[in-house]
Design an enzyme around this catalytic site. Structure first.
Site, PDB file in Angstrom:
ATOM      1  CG  ASP A   7      -1.818   1.179   1.353  1.00 30.28           C
ATOM      2  OD1 ASP A   7      -2.254   1.689   0.301  1.00 30.28           O
ATOM      3  OD2 ASP A   7      -2.115   1.638   2.473  1.00 30.28           O
ATOM      4  CB  SER A   8       0.172   4.817  -0.413  1.00 33.01           C
ATOM      5  OG  SER A   8      -0.960   4.837   0.457  1.00 33.01           O
ATOM      6  CB  CYS A  70      -3.444   0.621  -2.307  1.00 35.63           C
ATOM      7  SG  CYS A  70      -3.525   2.367  -2.686  1.00 35.63           S
ATOM      8  CD  GLU A 148       0.580   6.727   6.298  1.00 36.87           C
ATOM      9  OE1 GLU A 148       1.692   6.564   6.810  1.00 36.87           O
ATOM     10  OE2 GLU A 148      -0.050   5.802   5.727  1.00 36.87           O
ATOM     11  CB  CYS A 180      -9.487   4.666   1.175  1.00 31.05           C
ATOM     12  SG  CYS A 180      -7.804   5.105   1.693  1.00 31.05           S
ATOM     13  CG  HIS A 182      -4.571   5.011   4.650  1.00 37.45           C
ATOM     14  ND1 HIS A 182      -4.094   4.509   3.479  1.00 37.45           N
ATOM     15  CD2 HIS A 182      -3.491   5.436   5.352  1.00 37.45           C
ATOM     16  CE1 HIS A 182      -2.770   4.630   3.456  1.00 37.45           C
ATOM     17  NE2 HIS A 182      -2.381   5.190   4.592  1.00 37.45           N
TER      18      HIS A 182
HETATM   19  N1  DGL Z   1      -4.775   3.194   1.149  1.00 35.32           N
HETATM   20  C1  DGL Z   1      -4.995   3.688  -0.132  1.00 35.32           C
HETATM   21  C2  DGL Z   1      -6.344   3.253  -0.719  1.00 35.32           C
HETATM   22  O1  DGL Z   1      -6.843   2.203  -0.360  1.00 35.32           O
HETATM   23  C3  DGL Z   1      -4.619   5.074  -0.534  1.00 35.32           C
HETATM   24  C4  DGL Z   1      -4.320   6.131   0.432  1.00 35.32           C
HETATM   25  C5  DGL Z   1      -3.457   7.202  -0.196  1.00 35.32           C
HETATM   26  O2  DGL Z   1      -2.248   6.966  -0.278  1.00 35.32           O
HETATM   27  O3  DGL Z   1      -3.998   8.248  -0.613  1.00 35.32           O
HETATM   28  O4  DGL Z   1      -6.900   3.893  -1.556  1.00 35.32           O
END
Ligand code: DGL
Length: 270
Positions: A7-8, A70, A148, A180, A182
């Protein structure tokens, strides 16, 4: 088997966490691209570049399959990654289908990053499954930053969530789709706004079930058993963690990962 999950940032941990529940005996490599988070505010070209590099990194480590944990990276890059690499690559997309199929009448809200909302992949999905036009889309990039920073319960989080939702009538919604990875950390804040009746739907369980199917692995009988902190520490042992290519071995970061797993365990069934 060895499974790469990337993931990011720390959103992908929610997928790894679900994998600990369903597939506890596998080996994992978790990769967070902390140097480039958030992907949700990058260009498709940038995201394709980062994800190609990460996929190559994981392939070089000998993984048997990769989960792009992600939604943003999946919507931009999954097709191209599957063309370029010869191993199973699973992606994630907002779980709109189960949300629409499992409910009737009321509206469904999908929250995601701006990139996920703009890309054709989600539009195509809505075209296929949202026949009654019951789905609304809302970008919440601020939550990626809060996550984060490990800020999950502050007044600033509550204010942000409430202000983003403020123009919607909560009584009209039967489901909120977390598009997402996150966003899983913030389930209590959504509950507070929408109340107890609204379904909170994320794609993590389905993604891991799909992974098990693709690799022919049996799902644990104990998948719903609570993972206590000791168990999580054990799990850290069958996982190698990398942040933008650097292996994590220092206690401070491992403790941080442990805290994040504890948070995910806490909110898993909210
Ligand atoms: N966790 C990521 C997602 O599921 C992206 C979050 C990001 O880096 O903007 O979309």
């Amino acid at each position: 088997m060895k499974i790469g999950i990337f993931d990011s940032g720390i959103g992908g941990l929610s997928v790894l966490h679900e994998a600990y529940h369903q597939l506890p005996d596998q080996e994992y490599i978790f990769y967070a691209d902390t140097e480039h988070v958030p992907y949700g505010l990058k260009t498709p070209e940038q995201i394709l570049g980062y994800t190609t590099e990460i996929t190559q990194f994981l392939v070089d480590k000998g993984v048997d399959a990769i989960v792009v944990a992600c939604n943003t990276a999946t919507s931009v890059a999954i097709k191209e990654l599957r063309k370029r690499f010869d191993l199973p690559i699973l992606g994630m997309e907002p779980a709109v289908k189960p949300a629409v199929e499992g409910t009737e009448g009321k509206r469904v809200m999908v929250i995601a990053t701006p990139v996920t909302i703009m890309e054709d992949k989600l539009k195509d999905l809505l075209h296929r499954v949202d026949e009654e036009h019951r789905v609304d889309l809302l970008a919440m990039p601020g939550l990626v930053e809060f996550a984060e920073r490990e800020e999950f319960e502050s007044q600033a989080v509550t204010d942000y969530v409430n202000s983003q939702f403020s123009s919607y009538d909560k009584d009209k919604y039967c489901a909120l789709v977390l598009g997402c990875t996150h966003f899983n950390y913030f389930k209590p804040a959504y509950r507070q706004f929408f109340g107890d009746e609204t379904l909170l739907i994320d794609g993590n369980q389905g993604t891991v079930r799909h992974l098990a199917e693709v690799l022919g692995l049996p799902i644990s009988q104990d998948k719903d058993k609570k993972l206590d902190d000791n168990h999580n520490i054990l799990c850290l042992r069958n996982t190698e963690y990398f942040f933008s290519g650097k292996e994590i071995s220092d206690d401070e970061t491992l403790n941080r990962l442990q805290r994040l797993h504890s948070r995910l365990e806490e909110v898993r069934n909210i």
